[in-house]
Design a protein around this motif. Sequence first.
Motif: not given
Length: 102
Positions: A1-10, A66-76
């Motif tokens: 799980m990404l924090t808001s700071k990590q999400r902003a960085f990405l 796509i995020a669910d299928a690839t086990k990734s996270e949606v950034v935005q």
Amino acid sequence: MLTSKQRAFLRSLAVNADTILMVGKNGISDDLIQQAGDALVKRELIKGKVLTETSPISPREAAEKIADATKSEVVQVIGSKFCLYKRNHKEPKIILPKQSRK
């Protein structure tokens, strides 16, 4: 799980990233999932676009599927574009800001 700071960085990294994934009239196929998974392993952060005039699904739905299928996270998701992130544990390319402890 990404924090808001990590999400902003990405998000800041994604501004200059090329759009490499296109979701069109065929929607999300196994080939598209494979392409996204391979790109995530290599790049960790990918940007995609949904061709809204022909695609049967919305950009938010496409990003989440796509995020669910690839086990990734949606950034935005902004307009018709979306960004996904998945850490490569063997060869990390992006160093995220640390999570602050409370």
